[in-house]
Each structure stands twice: as structure tokens, then as C-alpha cells.
Write a protein that holds these residues in place. Structure first.
Motif, mmCIF file in Angstrom:
data_model
loop_
_atom_site.group_PDB
_atom_site.id
_atom_site.type_symbol
_atom_site.label_atom_id
_atom_site.label_comp_id
_atom_site.label_asym_id
_atom_site.label_seq_id
_atom_site.Cartn_x
_atom_site.Cartn_y
_atom_site.Cartn_z
ATOM 1 N N SER A 150 -0.134 -3.501 8.970
ATOM 2 C CA SER A 150 -0.176 -3.665 10.421
ATOM 3 C C SER A 150 -1.561 -4.091 10.898
ATOM 4 O O SER A 150 -2.581 -3.576 10.427
ATOM 5 C CB SER A 150 0.226 -2.350 11.094
ATOM 6 N N ASP A 151 -1.604 -5.040 11.824
ATOM 7 C CA ASP A 151 -2.833 -5.560 12.451
ATOM 8 C C ASP A 151 -3.684 -6.405 11.506
ATOM 9 O O ASP A 151 -4.710 -6.937 11.928
ATOM 10 C CB ASP A 151 -3.701 -4.428 13.017
ATOM 11 N N ILE A 152 -3.281 -6.513 10.245
ATOM 12 C CA ILE A 152 -4.024 -7.340 9.290
ATOM 13 C C ILE A 152 -3.157 -8.503 8.837
ATOM 14 O O ILE A 152 -3.620 -9.623 8.683
ATOM 15 C CB ILE A 152 -4.499 -6.511 8.076
ATOM 16 N N GLY A 153 -1.874 -8.219 8.608
ATOM 17 C CA GLY A 153 -0.943 -9.266 8.204
ATOM 18 C C GLY A 153 -1.005 -9.615 6.734
ATOM 19 O O GLY A 153 -0.383 -10.586 6.301
ATOM 20 N N TRP A 154 -1.771 -8.849 5.959
ATOM 21 C CA TRP A 154 -1.876 -9.075 4.522
ATOM 22 C C TRP A 154 -0.988 -8.089 3.773
ATOM 23 O O TRP A 154 -0.570 -7.066 4.331
ATOM 24 C CB TRP A 154 -3.330 -8.908 4.054
ATOM 25 N N CYS A 155 -0.703 -8.388 2.521
ATOM 26 C CA CYS A 155 0.099 -7.488 1.684
ATOM 27 C C CYS A 155 -0.786 -6.337 1.194
ATOM 28 O O CYS A 155 -1.889 -6.579 0.713
ATOM 29 C CB CYS A 155 0.659 -8.234 0.484
ATOM 30 N N GLY A 156 -0.280 -5.132 1.325
ATOM 31 C CA GLY A 156 -1.055 -3.986 0.849
ATOM 32 C C GLY A 156 -0.232 -2.727 0.767
ATOM 33 O O GLY A 156 -0.733 -1.667 0.403
ATOM 34 N N GLU A 157 1.049 -2.827 1.112
ATOM 35 C CA GLU A 157 1.951 -1.691 1.091
ATOM 36 C C GLU A 157 2.675 -1.661 -0.251
ATOM 37 O O GLU A 157 3.674 -2.352 -0.450
ATOM 38 C CB GLU A 157 2.945 -1.781 2.249
ATOM 39 N N PHE A 158 2.173 -0.859 -1.187
ATOM 40 C CA PHE A 158 2.816 -0.734 -2.488
ATOM 41 C C PHE A 158 4.030 0.190 -2.391
ATOM 42 O O PHE A 158 4.037 1.145 -1.623
ATOM 43 C CB PHE A 158 1.842 -0.170 -3.517
ATOM 44 N N GLU A 159 5.049 -0.121 -3.175
ATOM 45 C CA GLU A 159 6.228 0.743 -3.268
ATOM 46 C C GLU A 159 6.047 1.682 -4.451
ATOM 47 O O GLU A 159 5.880 1.229 -5.597
ATOM 48 C CB GLU A 159 7.493 -0.102 -3.456
ATOM 49 N N PHE A 160 6.066 2.985 -4.184
ATOM 50 C CA PHE A 160 5.919 3.973 -5.244
ATOM 51 C C PHE A 160 7.278 4.266 -5.862
ATOM 52 O O PHE A 160 8.273 4.426 -5.148
ATOM 53 C CB PHE A 160 5.283 5.265 -4.697
ATOM 54 N N ARG A 161 7.309 4.316 -7.175
ATOM 55 C CA ARG A 161 8.591 4.555 -7.848
ATOM 56 C C ARG A 161 9.062 5.967 -7.580
ATOM 57 O O ARG A 161 8.258 6.896 -7.384
ATOM 58 C CB ARG A 161 8.474 4.268 -9.347
ATOM 59 N N SER A 162 10.359 6.148 -7.599
ATOM 60 C CA SER A 162 10.941 7.438 -7.213
ATOM 61 C C SER A 162 11.247 8.331 -8.401
ATOM 62 O O SER A 162 11.619 9.498 -8.212
ATOM 63 C CB SER A 162 12.220 7.209 -6.408
ATOM 64 N N ASN A 163 11.115 7.828 -9.628
ATOM 65 C CA ASN A 163 11.397 8.676 -10.787
ATOM 66 C C ASN A 163 10.545 8.237 -11.962
ATOM 67 O O ASN A 163 9.822 7.296 -11.889
ATOM 68 C CB ASN A 163 12.894 8.611 -11.149
#
Length: 224
Positions: A211-224
């Protein structure tokens, strides 16, 4: 496609690579065959114009990456062309995926991305300046690629996730989760991230932008 899947090539990030900042750009010397100028791409990234950045992503022009601190990918990143080993597949904790079009066969990682002169130099085919190695070029077969950034226990992405605040806003570490990672997904002390490239078959889910940057940086953490 079978050539890169049937073989595996690993390339460590250059020992001289240095990024004194939170931002990196993954791209190609041809900017995905888009016909765009490095100055134009750099200007879009520097203005944090989210709709325009989304357009660059959907064209496979570049993947702009944002991290929580400086030097996240320096010295502990390995590029993998092909499949992960069974251990690498088992140990990763978080992942960010998207695509890049690399018709020129020249994959580029660049520190920053907002400076048009540095961006132009990085895709010019000329080597980095001595004692100022802020980009690296890797030869790959010309193709459209799935690019996956895997974060392991030593990575900044995972280490930041282990930090939390108590009710008085004092920073503390999530020791229980770290111990679980140590026992179940230990990784290797000298590998924080693996950036894997394989020929694209289908588009992955579009990455969530910061948000407010527009760059990729949200990693998806594995659930198991």
C-alpha cells in the motif's frame, strides 16, 4: 521448456553486489520486449503509480520488490534455473511469485530502480561500475518465465515476521515460532532467498502490492 526443467543451474548473487536500500527490480535488458524506455519505467516506479506499475507487471516488464530493510537480497541470495531440490522445497517459509518476459535472454537484478541513469546502465549490456555493483545480469534461454522468490529462515522476510510488540510497544521475538522453524524448516545459514526461474505455463495469482508504494513486497507464508 524441457531444457531448463530437466537441468538445474544455480548462480549465487555476486559477492560485490550491494544494495543500500529497500528496493530491487527484477527485469530484462529488453524490458520484456515492451519497447518502453528505461527512463519511462524508472519514472513510473519512482512515482509509485500503482495502476501504471500494475500495467508493467501484467506485461512482464519488471517485478519491483520492496523489503523492510536494506540489503535484503545481498550476499544470501541464489538464483535457480530449474527445479528446487527436495530440501529447498521442504524448507521455504514464504514465497512471492509473478512472471517476467525475457525475449533477450538477459535477466537483470537491479538495486533501486528509481534513478533513470542507473536503470539505463543496468540494461545497457555494459558491466557495472567498479566498486559500485548495483546490478547483475544472468543469461537465460529466451522465454517468458515464472519467477518465484522463496524466503528461508535466515531471510529478512522471515526474521521480520518473528518480531512482535507487547502491550507496551516493546519489541520482542516470537521465540516459539522461531524454534518451530528451526526444527521443521531450518534452511541453510548461507541462503536467505532463492529466486527461481522456470518457463511460464500459466499466470500465477497477481501479487498483492504494498500500500502507498505500489511495489511487490507481500510474501505469502505457507500454511503447513
Amino acid at each position: 521448456m524441457s531444457e531448463i526443467l530437466d537441468s538445474r543451474k544455480t548462480i549465487p548473487i555476486s559477492k560485490e553486489f550491494f544494495c543500500d536500500g529497500h528496493y530491487y527490480v527484477l527485469t530484462s535488458e529488453s524490458l520484456g520486449g515492451s519497447g518502453l524506455s528505461p527512463e519511462g519505467v524508472s519514472d513510473t516506479l519512482g512515482r509509485a503509480d500503482e495502476p501504471e506499475i500494475e500495467g508493467l507487471l501484467r506485461q512482464g516488464v519488471c517485478i519491483p520488490l520492496f523489503f523492510d530493510g536494506d540489503c535484503a537480497l545481498d550476499s544470501s541470495t541464489v538464483f535457480v534455473l530449474g527445479n528446487l531440490t527436495a530440501q529447498e522445497e521442504h524448507d521455504w517459509i514464504a514465497r512471492l511469485s509473478w512472471k517476467l518476459n525475457i525475449p533477450c535472454g538477459k535477466f537483470v537484478i537491479l538495486c533501486g530502480g528509481g534513478d533513470p541513469e542507473e536503470f539505463a546502465h543496468a540494461i545497457s549490456g555494459t558491466p557495472p561500475k567498479e566498486h559500485y555493483e548495483i546490478f547483475q545480469v544472468i543469461d537465460v534461454p529466451p522465454d517468458e518465465y515464472l519467477v518465484e522468490i522463496y524466503a528461508y529462515l535466515p531471510s529478512m522476510t522471515v526474521q521480520v515476521s518473528l518480531e512482535e510488540y507487547d502491550e507496551h510497544w516493546n519489541l520482542k521475538e516470537n521465540k516459539a515460532l522461531e524454534e518451530w522453524y528451526q526444527s521443521n524448516r531450518p534452511g541453510h545459514a548461507d541462503v536467505g532467498y532463492i529466486i527461481r526461474l522456470v518457463p511460464l505455463e500459466t499466470d500465477p495469482p497477481f501479487p498483492k502490492l504494498v500500500s502507498d508504494i505500489g511495489w511487490c513486497g507481500e510474501f505469502e507464508f505457507r500454511s503447513n
